[in-house]
Write a protein that holds these residues in place. Structure first.
Motif, short mmCIF file in Angstrom:
data_model
loop_
_atom_site.label_atom_id
_atom_site.label_comp_id
_atom_site.label_asym_id
_atom_site.label_seq_id
_atom_site.Cartn_x
_atom_site.Cartn_y
_atom_site.Cartn_z
N ILE A 68 0.80 -1.23 0.00
CA ILE A 68 0.00 0.00 0.00
C ILE A 68 0.83 1.28 0.00
O ILE A 68 0.28 2.37 0.03
N ARG A 69 2.16 1.14 -0.07
CA ARG A 69 3.01 2.33 -0.01
C ARG A 69 2.65 3.34 -1.09
O ARG A 69 2.65 4.55 -0.86
N ASP A 70 2.35 2.86 -2.28
CA ASP A 70 2.04 3.77 -3.39
C ASP A 70 0.67 4.43 -3.24
O ASP A 70 0.34 5.36 -4.00
N MET A 71 -0.13 3.98 -2.26
CA MET A 71 -1.47 4.55 -2.08
C MET A 71 -1.53 5.57 -0.94
O MET A 71 -2.56 6.23 -0.76
N PHE A 72 -0.44 5.72 -0.18
CA PHE A 72 -0.46 6.57 1.00
C PHE A 72 -0.96 7.98 0.71
O PHE A 72 -1.71 8.57 1.50
N THR A 73 -0.54 8.56 -0.39
CA THR A 73 -0.89 9.95 -0.70
C THR A 73 -2.23 10.07 -1.42
O THR A 73 -2.71 11.19 -1.65
N LYS A 74 -2.83 8.96 -1.77
CA LYS A 74 -4.09 9.01 -2.53
C LYS A 74 -5.32 8.89 -1.64
O LYS A 74 -6.32 9.58 -1.84
N VAL A 75 -5.25 7.99 -0.66
CA VAL A 75 -6.43 7.69 0.15
C VAL A 75 -6.56 8.65 1.33
O VAL A 75 -5.64 9.39 1.66
N ASN A 76 -7.73 8.63 1.96
CA ASN A 76 -7.95 9.48 3.12
C ASN A 76 -7.16 9.02 4.33
O ASN A 76 -6.72 9.82 5.15
N SER A 77 -6.97 7.69 4.43
CA SER A 77 -6.21 7.14 5.55
C SER A 77 -5.67 5.77 5.15
O SER A 77 -6.35 5.02 4.45
N ALA A 78 -4.45 5.47 5.61
CA ALA A 78 -3.84 4.17 5.32
C ALA A 78 -3.18 3.65 6.58
O ALA A 78 -2.53 4.40 7.31
N ARG A 79 -3.35 2.35 6.81
CA ARG A 79 -2.77 1.73 8.00
C ARG A 79 -2.10 0.42 7.61
O ARG A 79 -2.52 -0.26 6.66
N VAL A 80 -1.07 0.06 8.36
CA VAL A 80 -0.43 -1.24 8.23
C VAL A 80 -0.79 -2.03 9.48
O VAL A 80 -0.58 -1.57 10.60
N GLY A 81 -1.39 -3.22 9.28
CA GLY A 81 -1.78 -4.01 10.44
C GLY A 81 -2.42 -5.32 10.05
O GLY A 81 -2.87 -5.50 8.92
N ASP A 82 -2.45 -6.24 10.99
CA ASP A 82 -3.02 -7.57 10.79
C ASP A 82 -4.47 -7.56 11.26
O ASP A 82 -4.74 -7.49 12.47
N CYS A 83 -5.40 -7.64 10.33
CA CYS A 83 -6.82 -7.53 10.68
C CYS A 83 -7.41 -8.80 11.26
O CYS A 83 -8.59 -8.83 11.61
N THR A 84 -6.62 -9.85 11.38
CA THR A 84 -7.10 -11.01 12.14
C THR A 84 -6.98 -10.74 13.64
O THR A 84 -7.49 -11.51 14.45
N ASN A 85 -6.32 -9.65 13.99
CA ASN A 85 -6.20 -9.20 15.38
C ASN A 85 -7.37 -8.27 15.68
O ASN A 85 -7.49 -7.20 15.09
N VAL A 86 -8.24 -8.69 16.57
CA VAL A 86 -9.44 -7.93 16.86
C VAL A 86 -9.13 -6.52 17.36
O VAL A 86 -9.88 -5.56 17.11
N GLU A 87 -8.01 -6.36 18.07
CA GLU A 87 -7.66 -5.03 18.58
C GLU A 87 -7.32 -4.08 17.44
O GLU A 87 -7.61 -2.89 17.50
N VAL A 88 -6.70 -4.61 16.39
CA VAL A 88 -6.39 -3.78 15.22
C VAL A 88 -7.70 -3.32 14.57
O VAL A 88 -7.87 -2.15 14.22
#
Length: 217
Positions: free
Chosen positions: A37-57
């Motif tokens: 997603i590095r190339d999308m950082f400046t395009k989207v409203n928000s970008a995060r790096v994380g494991d979505c199988t983790n409920v806390e994330v």
């Protein structure tokens, strides 16, 4: 404009996100691999790096705030299923997930998905339908019965209006657009006069479209 969260941004996800942005949606993306997603950082409203199988994330994303959540984890069905289930449990309003087989779709629908997409299958089916039929320039399946076809007009229609041809009564299809001279006219009026070379985008059953196609020379 809608607020949309896209989870997993592979090749399909990139095309999806770019189109969502083009349509003026607010888009947040998250992927476990920053390189995706590095190339999308400046395009989207928000970008995060994380494991979505983790409920806390997932909790940290504010799941309830999004109108639509699209789970695009194609390479690992187990993760896709788990994330779909967690997203729904956390209050996801409308969850769309990807599947490659019917059995996957059944599991996803039973575990939180409101809608399931078959990107590879749908593209393949649409291309097969388009290539197999004479005079079909575009094809979009809507349901098991109804599809949208782009086809040329019957030669005798030129110079007549939609009302005069009485397309709906004669062929039981609805014209939803006219493609003429490189321009597309959406929802044309009954007084639109067909021009030589026009194409129609018609919604109907295959057998009804076939009736028109048989009259095209």
């Amino acid at each position: 404009m809608k607020s949309i969260l896209v989870i997993g941004v592979g090749k399909f996800g990139h095309h999806l996100v770019n189109k969502l942005l083009e349509l003026d949606n607010e888009v947040m993306i998250i992927d476990s691999n920053e390189d995706h997603i590095r190339d999308m950082f400046t395009k989207v409203n928000s970008a995060r790096v994380g494991d979505c199988t983790n409920v806390e994330v997932l909790k940290s994303l504010g799941i309830r705030n999004f109108d639509v959540i699209i789970v695009c984890i194609a390479e690992d069905f187990q993760n896709s299923l788990e994330v779909t289930n967690l997203v729904k449990e956390l209050g996801g309003r409308h969850v769309i997930s990807m599947a490659s087989r019917d059995i996957q779709a059944k599991f996803l629908l039973k575990n939180g998905a409101d809608e399931v997409l078959y990107p590879a299958r749908d593209v393949a089916y649409n291309l097969a339908e388009k290539c197999s039929a004479n005079h079909v320039f575009d094809y979009i399946k809507m349901t098991d019965e109804y599809s949208i076809y782009e086809i040329p007009i019957i030669e005798s229609w030129a110079g007549k209006t939609i009302r005069e041809v009485n397309v709906r009564a004669e062929y039981n299809v609805n014209i939803i657009a006219i493609v003429s001279g490189g321009e597309t006219l959406i929802m044309p009026s009954a007084e639109y006069e067909f021009q030589k070379g026009d194409h129609i985008k018609a919604l109907g059953k295959k057998e009804c479209i076939d009736k028109i196609v048989k009259e095209i020379h």
